[in-house]
Write an enzyme that holds these catalytic residues in place. Structure first.
Site, PDB file in Angstrom:
ATOM      1  CE1 TYR D  24      -3.485   2.729   0.378  1.00 53.72           C
ATOM      2  CE2 TYR D  24      -2.012   3.570   2.071  1.00 53.72           C
ATOM      3  CZ  TYR D  24      -3.088   3.746   1.224  1.00 53.72           C
ATOM      4  OH  TYR D  24      -3.754   4.948   1.196  1.00 53.72           O
ATOM      5  N   PRO D  77       0.838  14.442   3.977  1.00 53.40           N
ATOM      6  CG  PRO D  77      -1.182  15.163   3.099  1.00 53.40           C
ATOM      7  CD  PRO D  77       0.257  15.545   3.226  1.00 53.40           C
ATOM      8  CB  ALA D  79      -3.876   6.936   4.186  1.00 51.39           C
ATOM      9  CB  SER D 106      -3.885  11.359   6.188  1.00 52.31           C
ATOM     10  OG  SER D 106      -4.886  10.812   5.355  1.00 52.31           O
ATOM     11  CE1 TYR D 130      -8.019  12.395  -0.533  1.00 52.55           C
ATOM     12  CE2 TYR D 130      -7.623  11.243   1.518  1.00 52.55           C
ATOM     13  CZ  TYR D 130      -7.242  11.563   0.223  1.00 52.55           C
ATOM     14  OH  TYR D 130      -6.076  11.056  -0.281  1.00 52.55           O
ATOM     15  CB  THR D 156      -6.600  15.778  -1.260  1.00 50.23           C
ATOM     16  OG1 THR D 156      -5.605  15.699  -0.249  1.00 50.23           O
ATOM     17  CG2 THR D 156      -6.204  14.899  -2.435  1.00 50.23           C
ATOM     18  NE  ARG D 165      -3.100   4.466  -5.131  1.00 48.95           N
ATOM     19  CZ  ARG D 165      -3.634   5.183  -4.148  1.00 48.95           C
ATOM     20  NH1 ARG D 165      -3.735   4.657  -2.928  1.00 48.95           N
ATOM     21  NH2 ARG D 165      -4.067   6.412  -4.359  1.00 48.95           N
ATOM     22  CE  LYS D 231      -0.554  15.996  -0.783  1.00 48.90           C
ATOM     23  NZ  LYS D 231      -1.244  14.886  -1.447  1.00 48.90           N
ATOM     24  CG  HIS D 255      -2.246  11.592  -4.490  1.00 48.52           C
ATOM     25  ND1 HIS D 255      -3.461  12.172  -4.240  1.00 48.52           N
ATOM     26  CD2 HIS D 255      -2.088  10.660  -3.521  1.00 48.52           C
ATOM     27  CE1 HIS D 255      -4.022  11.600  -3.179  1.00 48.52           C
ATOM     28  NE2 HIS D 255      -3.206  10.682  -2.719  1.00 48.52           N
TER      29      HIS D 255
END
Lengths: 279, 279, 279, 279
Positions: D24, D77, D79, D106, D130, D156, D165, D231, D255
């Site tokens: 991750y 930030p 997660a 985050s 977010y 963001t 991913r 951002k 990102h």
């Protein structure tokens, strides 16, 4: 198998396909420089993302010749798919129908126009055409495509002869004996036999018309009511001639880098000076 | 052996050639950066294929000095070929004749002008000339070429001394004792002996004329009736001087990257600004 | 050992040097990107050879400050050479004298000015100067260089502090106990001890003058009669300031890429727009 | 452990982190071409060092929104940091405070706003936001940030949905059961469960507002008294819109190349024509 990318599917294919077929599918011409370029050329392209645009409603749908597709993606015509799986072209056509993406059947398929027509009925499929020296044979192919629900003719214009793919030369590539060029009978169906070289190259050299030119495009346009696209254009000059000839579409392609090595990557032709000959 | 590309032939050669010979044939000067460049430079060249042109009649034939060849391809002069095979230059000349392509015999061959003349008679062969300090020796080489059916003189202009090829330095490169420089007698024939370094470099340094200049080209043009080409030009400036000197042809070449490292690739000189000094 | 290239000597050095010393000699700053660039930058440079020029008389001789050298090549000042061999700087100075090429002794040598002066007498050696916070110490170094036959002062201007070389940080680099900074006594001689980091960095940070500026160059010019070169210039702006300051020479150098990573290769600064800030 | 560079810390992390978490943290979108570009793009940047400038007094201090930092460096930030260590975001915030560098928490942290507020009190921390479909939830996050000593909101703007991913897709990435999204309760806290794909993608798709646009920025500016930074800007066009919208800062970022493959490297956007769309 939990495959999440094309390269993983490709890796699996390397495990299960017979060498003769795998080599045929994966080879490019000569040193395969352009084959590599077809991938690496994407590294030159940059996406410039814009942000803070409402994307709650979004779609990749597109429309070509009045037909809607779920995405501007289609399956290019590739030959002899039953070497990979008994269902061959039929399975691929069904998959394309299920995903609502484009599909083009190759002239030198191992499933016939009629078979594929029935495998994916009520769906807009295209037919890729090679022009045989025997124009009667060629015209009959177009008629059968029209009669079996195909909605466009994709005329390949970059293969008057086939490129030198070294693995096929070494393997003396032959169509496996249980398969035939399913759109034909007799020698046209069974003639891919590697006698001291690549069987597909010998087949093409003896049967395809190397004199192919823009007058043949006019001939094709004169007798079919289907839209005609020319596939294999890599230069602005030929794109302009295609427009003048009255074709309904152009497919920019370097034929998977299988015809001539050192040609530009297909994707580069859309964006680079190579296409426009201004470098 | 079923070899289908040059790189496969090269790989086989690596298996069968003695190290002393293999190293001599395959080495470039210094770090061999230009040697690699001679290959990779092709990656910068793009072929822009045009399509739908009648190619049913096609030929790669060409004509040079009134002689027809099957293709614009020829075998460059390379030295001491009997290190690779007992037939040496004779076999290569015969092969060139059979394929109707160009052939040039090296001054420092292990087969004599007369031998090669008889191996490939009635065929247009060229003779590559190094100018020895002894002008009598040099003129006699040209006369023998004229008398034995050679139809052009290729004067090497980029080798007043030989480049440093490290493998030859390490191997103390010598011509194997059963071979001689077959165009000569005495020390000129047997003098390639590595005494604490590269034997070929010592031979060249002691016997070749490092004062070579455009007046020597005029001298050569004055006494031979054969066309004269200068081989080893890499710049526009020298190409213009060659035209002024009245030579019949120019061979753009970096000598297989064996003379000076960091020179441009031969193929790049045809197409790049390096040749024109405008970058 | 039959070594025929620098890379072969380097490979041998890797076998015989202790890790602490090898790492010190071969490291560059940070990720060592510029260290690699110092080599690869040569690949961008092309030699354009001219041909048919009489080269029977040729020389690489050159003259600097009235002294003749056999080639425009010299040995840059490098620190602590006795870590590699007991004769250290003395052997290198003798070799330079034998080959008639340039030689510069480092301030932080493991052989003293007097020792090296006697090892290579009657030969034009240069002395590299670091300016210590203690100006008396610094002036005394210059006087000793003058008195021992050194003929120029090379002032390093790119090292107010030393770059981060990771191997030295990991090794806690120390000068081996049997060696000293031979130009000094006391702490200045023995102070390179890695206490939880690079000993040389700690030595430099505590003793070198980080306030170094063009007035210090004027100070140096005011009291020595030797020519002064500034070493470490990488930009046109600083080259111009050096001329204005009245120095006798400039050595363009990125300090072997040991000070700052991402600086251009030294060789590129001679030929590229980076130096001129016009890209 | 004597680690002296980021790459060594990264190598250690590969040894100790569970695969689910490591994948991750380290993955980029698609083929990870832009992920590699984020590193290699630095190789195009050259530092042009000036010399002989007094650097005895030097500092990397800087000031943002009236707050002093020891260096123009901050922790972006990221997660779910408790997957790496039980102290998670708290440890990182404490480290940032100790080093006097920037820190941003985050929204989807595994430590709550209140927890991190107490872990690093009396220190200027920022909060990354977010925007959830539920605007009440979103506004409450901002209020809690204000109440717990956070001094800026980092909105963001490049993640209306999350990028693909592949490792997360293969791993069916889930938040480990002992952890929660600590800023939330119920499904918003525990909903990252990979049901046949990436759990984080499914969480984002169901809860984040994909309709996010500049009006939402205005909404945010209207009710918070904290400075707002956007951002994820990669183009000049969006930078100009951000200024018009009245935001207090822009964070240029791709990102971590986790959203879209083939975007330019973040560092390139500061210096290249890609940002200005003039190539």
């Amino acid at each position: 198998m939990n495959l999440v990318s094309l390269s993983e599917f490709e890796r699996e294919a390397h495990k299960v396909l017979p060498k003769n077929a795998l080599d045929y599918y994966k080879s490019g011409a000569g040193d395969e420089y352009s084959l590599r370029l077809n991938r690496t050329a994407f590294e030159k392209i940059r996406i410039r993302p814009r942000c803070l645009i409402d994307v709650s409603n979004r779609t990749s749908e597109c429309e070509v010749f009045g037909v809607k597709y779920s995405a501007p993606i289609g399956i290019s015509p590739t030959a002899m798919q039953k070497m990979a799986h008994p269902e061959g072209e039929n399975a691929v056509a069904k998959a394309a129908k299920n995903q609502e993406i484009g599909y083009t059947l190759s002239t030198i398929a191992t499933s016939s126009i009629e078979e594929v027509g029935q495998s994916a009925p009520d769906y807009s499929k295209w037919f890729q055409l090679y022009i045989y020296k025997d124009r009667g044979v060629t015209e009959r192919l177009v008629r059968r495509a029209e009669e079996n629900g195909f909605t466009a003719i994709v005329l390949t214009v970059d293969a008057p002869i086939f490129g030198l793919r070294r693995a096929d030369l070494k393997n003396h590539f032959s169509l496996p004996p249980h398969l035939t060029m399913a759109n034909f009978t007799g020698e046209l169906a069974t003639g891919v036999k590697g006698k001291g070289g690549s069987g597909i190259n010998q087949y093409v050299a003896s049967l395809f018309d190397a004199s192919l030119n823009w007058q043949d495009v006019e001939w094709l346009l004169s007798f079919t009511k289907l839209p005609v696209l020319v596939k294999g254009i890599l230069t602005k000059e030929d794109a302009e001639l295609a427009v003048e000839a009255g074709v309904h579409g152009i497919i920019v392609s370097n034929h998977g880098a299988r015809q001539i090595d050192s040609v530009p990557a297909t994707v580069s032709c859309y964006i680079s000076a190579i296409f426009y000959n201004v470098y």
